[in-house]
Design an enzyme around this catalytic site. Structure first.
Site, PDB file in Angstrom:
ATOM      1  CG  ASP A 103      -1.997   0.951   1.264  1.00  0.00           C
ATOM      2  OD1 ASP A 103      -2.610   1.239   0.236  1.00  0.00           O
ATOM      3  OD2 ASP A 103      -2.242   1.501   2.356  1.00  0.00           O
TER       4      ASP A 103
ATOM      5  CB  VAL B 286      -9.783  -4.951  -1.141  1.00  0.00           C
ATOM      6  CG1 VAL B 286     -10.194  -4.127  -2.344  1.00  0.00           C
ATOM      7  CG2 VAL B 286      -8.265  -4.988  -1.001  1.00  0.00           C
TER       8      VAL B 286
HETATM    9  P1  IMP Z   1       1.717  -0.262   3.967  1.00  0.00           P
HETATM   10  O1  IMP Z   1       2.763  -0.177   5.026  1.00  0.00           O
HETATM   11  O2  IMP Z   1       0.931   1.022   3.873  1.00  0.00           O
HETATM   12  O3  IMP Z   1       2.219  -0.709   2.614  1.00  0.00           O
HETATM   13  O4  IMP Z   1       0.622  -1.241   4.517  1.00  0.00           O
HETATM   14  C1  IMP Z   1       0.612  -2.576   4.329  1.00  0.00           C
HETATM   15  C2  IMP Z   1      -0.420  -3.183   5.258  1.00  0.00           C
HETATM   16  O5  IMP Z   1      -1.597  -2.370   5.368  1.00  0.00           O
HETATM   17  C3  IMP Z   1      -0.900  -4.482   4.689  1.00  0.00           C
HETATM   18  O6  IMP Z   1      -0.072  -5.553   5.079  1.00  0.00           O
HETATM   19  C4  IMP Z   1      -2.309  -4.574   5.241  1.00  0.00           C
HETATM   20  O7  IMP Z   1      -2.307  -5.160   6.519  1.00  0.00           O
HETATM   21  C5  IMP Z   1      -2.785  -3.142   5.366  1.00  0.00           C
HETATM   22  N1  IMP Z   1      -3.633  -2.704   4.230  1.00  0.00           N
HETATM   23  C6  IMP Z   1      -3.345  -1.774   3.299  1.00  0.00           C
HETATM   24  N2  IMP Z   1      -4.352  -1.619   2.410  1.00  0.00           N
HETATM   25  C7  IMP Z   1      -5.310  -2.514   2.789  1.00  0.00           C
HETATM   26  C8  IMP Z   1      -6.617  -2.859   2.257  1.00  0.00           C
HETATM   27  O8  IMP Z   1      -7.127  -2.349   1.241  1.00  0.00           O
HETATM   28  N3  IMP Z   1      -7.281  -3.831   2.954  1.00  0.00           N
HETATM   29  C9  IMP Z   1      -6.799  -4.443   4.062  1.00  0.00           C
HETATM   30  N4  IMP Z   1      -5.590  -4.153   4.584  1.00  0.00           N
HETATM   31  C10 IMP Z   1      -4.859  -3.189   3.951  1.00  0.00           C
END
Ligand code: IMP
Ligand code: MG
Length: 190
Positions: free
Chosen positions: A104, A154
């Site tokens: 994300d 999602v």
């Molecule tokens: P990042 O550090 O922002 O890349 O976040 C990664 C983590 O955020 C993932 O491992 C998920 O646990 C959570 N996450 C990000 N987007 C979503 C989504 O659309 N649905 C559910 N969990 C999400």
């Protein structure tokens, strides 16, 4: 109460997911053929993806798990910490394939990758089930991915909202009234 009723639309069906995993498993297999490596599944979200993925990779591999979470709250800028890490001998000198549910902002995978490098991994590549490039804050691209998704929250196939919906066999978007019962979900609890 039935979880399916909270889903507004299905983005990826079970059959589409299995086909995408077949493709990614073949890519991983040719990338690592002849090289010993360890699949590191990031808990909790990637446990379902990782277990489907590794069963389609017919070359030797080891399996490890880790968990990271955020600290701080509200508007205070958040940091990440490792909650659980494989032992040093599972990391040092090993080729690692870091597997996560979704890329994300990129903060989580970037942090984990740096930590594994610091602990002496021979190399760290990344494999994600979903990739949401429009949300990226840290410049990081996955080496392998099943699907790219638009900027929609999602759930299913390992992905949760407040700990729920991981057990749905497909990936879906939640109905507006379900989402509005929660504030912006914490994106770093695995
Ligand atoms: P990042 O550090 O922002 O890349 O976040 C990664 C983590 O955020 C993932 O491992 C998920 O646990 C959570 N996450 C990000 N987007 C979503 C989504 O659309 N649905 C559910 N969990 C999400
Ligand atoms: Mg999560």
């Amino acid at each position: 109460m039935n979880l399916h009723g909270d889903i507004e639309r299905v983005l990826f069906t079970e059959a589409e997911i299995q086909r995408a995993i077949d493709r990614v498993a073949a890519e991983v297999t040719s990338a690592y053929d002849g090289n010993d490596f360890t699949v590191v599944s990031v808990l909790k979200g990637s446990c379902i993806f990782a277990s489907d993925l590794i069963r389609r990779i017919p070359i030797p591999l080891e399996l490890a798990f880790l968990a990271a979470s955020s600290y701080g709250s509200g508007t205070v800028s958040r940091g990440l910490r490792m909650n659980f890490l494989p032992s040093d001998n599972e990391i040092e000198g090993r080729s690692l394939l870091l597997v996560d549910d979704i890329l994300d902002t990129g903060k989580t995978l970037h942090f984990i990758q740096a930590e594994l490098d610091r602990r002496g991994a021979r190399g760290v590549r990344t494999c994600v089930f979903l990739d949401k490039p429009s949300r990226r804050v840290v410049p990081i691209e996955p080496d392998f991915r099943c699907f790219e998704v638009e900027d929609t929250f999602v759930v299913g196939y390992g992905l949760d909202l407040a700990g729920r919906y991981r057990n749905l066999p497909y990936v879906g978007a939640l109905r507006e009234e379900v989402l509005s019962r929660h504030s912006r979900p914490d994106s770093t609890t695995g």
